[in-house]
Design an enzyme around this catalytic site. Structure first.
Site, mmCIF file in Angstrom:
data_model
loop_
_atom_site.group_PDB
_atom_site.id
_atom_site.type_symbol
_atom_site.label_atom_id
_atom_site.label_comp_id
_atom_site.label_asym_id
_atom_site.label_seq_id
_atom_site.Cartn_x
_atom_site.Cartn_y
_atom_site.Cartn_z
ATOM 1 N N LYS A 1 9.841 -30.386 1.185
ATOM 2 C CA LYS A 1 8.731 -30.788 0.322
ATOM 3 C C LYS A 1 9.309 -31.556 -0.852
ATOM 4 C CE LYS A 1 4.191 -29.923 0.253
ATOM 5 N NZ LYS A 1 3.336 -29.847 1.453
ATOM 6 N N VAL A 22 -9.149 -32.713 2.934
ATOM 7 C CA VAL A 22 -9.205 -31.607 3.887
ATOM 8 C C VAL A 22 -10.461 -30.775 3.673
ATOM 9 C CG1 VAL A 22 -8.076 -29.516 4.710
ATOM 10 C CG2 VAL A 22 -6.701 -31.513 4.112
ATOM 11 N N GLY A 82 -11.439 -32.054 -1.494
ATOM 12 C CA GLY A 82 -10.655 -33.263 -1.246
ATOM 13 C C GLY A 82 -10.754 -33.675 0.207
ATOM 14 N N GLY A 109 -12.215 -26.509 -3.103
ATOM 15 C CA GLY A 109 -11.490 -27.769 -2.984
ATOM 16 C C GLY A 109 -12.216 -28.706 -2.044
#
Length: 353
Positions: A86, A186, A184, A182
């Site tokens: 990452k 996804v 966004g 969330g």
């Protein structure tokens, strides 16, 4: 440094240190970044480039290291030939200007090149397919420079929710109440998939306009992101920032299941025990959110749409198998998933504490 032996932490934090940690600073562009390669036992480290604001560079480094370990678990359980990695880029003033953004991306790409293919970057929070295309002009072993894997991630989470609901609640999704934290790429895709199957969806996002647009498109409701976890529902699906489940927030949960797309959902490993004591089933995020890495592997391996579809369906099958084994062995689903990853890697791996 190969992983294994006595665990080593990043100085000044509890973040696990994997095989390689590259700290990046380019004076000309203003880039400040970190690349953490946790494990390459199964192949090059695959993981996204996260571009966010952090209180300190130490916080950014700690997140890169924690998330790289989560990627090791995710890729191992998903059965694909990649290790975990990452990277994080510090979002600072001026980086939103296109010329400055490209300058920092190109500087970042030069650091990716130094790793000689040990790290395969992808999109993550704050980065786009266009950003990865810029990186690919310097570092050719990039993923997500043509297609966004977010819809595949959402589809995998959807299959995981469906399997977990069937196993735990013995029902289908029609009329099921789901809170998605969330909205966004996804989260918004997941909301639509759930609504199409008849679920009643509540949407939370720090951007209320975005939350209203996503919820309005499916007849859902909008709730505050600060209290979304405490809303009475059947499934809480965290699809935003990391470590949303800590001891205090777990005590406020009013759901039967936690299944979402966000990486590193638990603030500490002990939180899994706390969730279980509340009588709530938690499907580890690195099991549920593997759809994106499966799409990346499919593109790099030349799979057709049919084979990718079967692999995404298998996220649900894997979730069902996980919960059945956890029940049979009286273990936490997290423990079973960690055992699966450990067996594939040939060493004991756990989520970071």
């Amino acid at each position: 440094m190969k992983s294994g032996g006595t665990p080593v932490s990043v100085p000044g934090s509890r973040a696990p240190l994997g095989e390689e940690l590259l700290l990046c600073h380019d004076r000309a562009s203003g880039l400040v970044a970190a690349i953490a390669v946790d494990d390459t036992t199964l192949g090059p480290g695959l993981g996204g480039v996260r571009w966010m604001r952090y209180p300190t560079f130490g916080d950014a480094v700690e997140e890169a290291c924690r998330l790289s370990q989560m990627m090791t678990l995710k890729n191992a359980v998903a059965g694909i030939p990649y290790g975990g990695a990452k990277s994080v880029m510090m979002r600072q003033g001026g980086a939103d200007r296109p010329t400055q953004r490209d300058a920092q991306l190109l500087a970042f790409a030069s650091y990716v090149s130094r790793l000689g293919g040990a790290y395969v970057p992808g999109v993550d929070m704050g980065t786009t397919v266009a950003d990865l295309a810029v990186i690919a002009t310097v570092a050719p072993w990039v993923s997500c420079n043509h297609n966004d894997p977010s819809p595949a991630t959402a589809l995998g989470v959807f299959h995981s929710i469906e399997a977990a609901v069937r196993h735990t609640l013995h029902r289908d999704l029609a009329g099921l109440h789901v809170t998605v934290q969330g909205a966004g790429h996804v989260g918004s895709s997941l909301v639509r998939l759930l609504a199409d199957r008849g679920a009643v969806v509540a949407v939370a996002d720090v951007d209320r306009v975005r939350a209203e647009a996503v919820a309005g498109g499916v007849g859902g409701s909008v709730v505050s992101p600060d209290t979304a976890h405490a809303l009475p529902c059947d499934v809480f699906a965290p699809c935003a920032s990391a470590r949303v489940l800590h001891m205090a927030s777990i005590d406020e949960l009013r759901c039967a299941l936690v299944v979402g797309a966000a990486n590193d959902v638990l603030a500490a490993r002990a939180c899994a025990d706390r969730v279980a004591r509340r009588g709530i089933t938690y499907v580890p995020d690195f099991v549920a959110n593997a759809g994106g890495v499966l799409q990346i592997h499919a593109e790099r391996a030349g799979w057709d749409a049919g084979r990718l579809g079967l692999a995404l369906d298998a996220v649900g099958t894997r979730t069902a198998d996980l919960l059945e084994e956890a029940d049979a062995t009286r273990s936490l689903p997290l423990q079973v998933a960690e055992q699966w990853a450990s067996a594939r890697l040939g060493r004991t791996v756990t989520i970071p504490d």
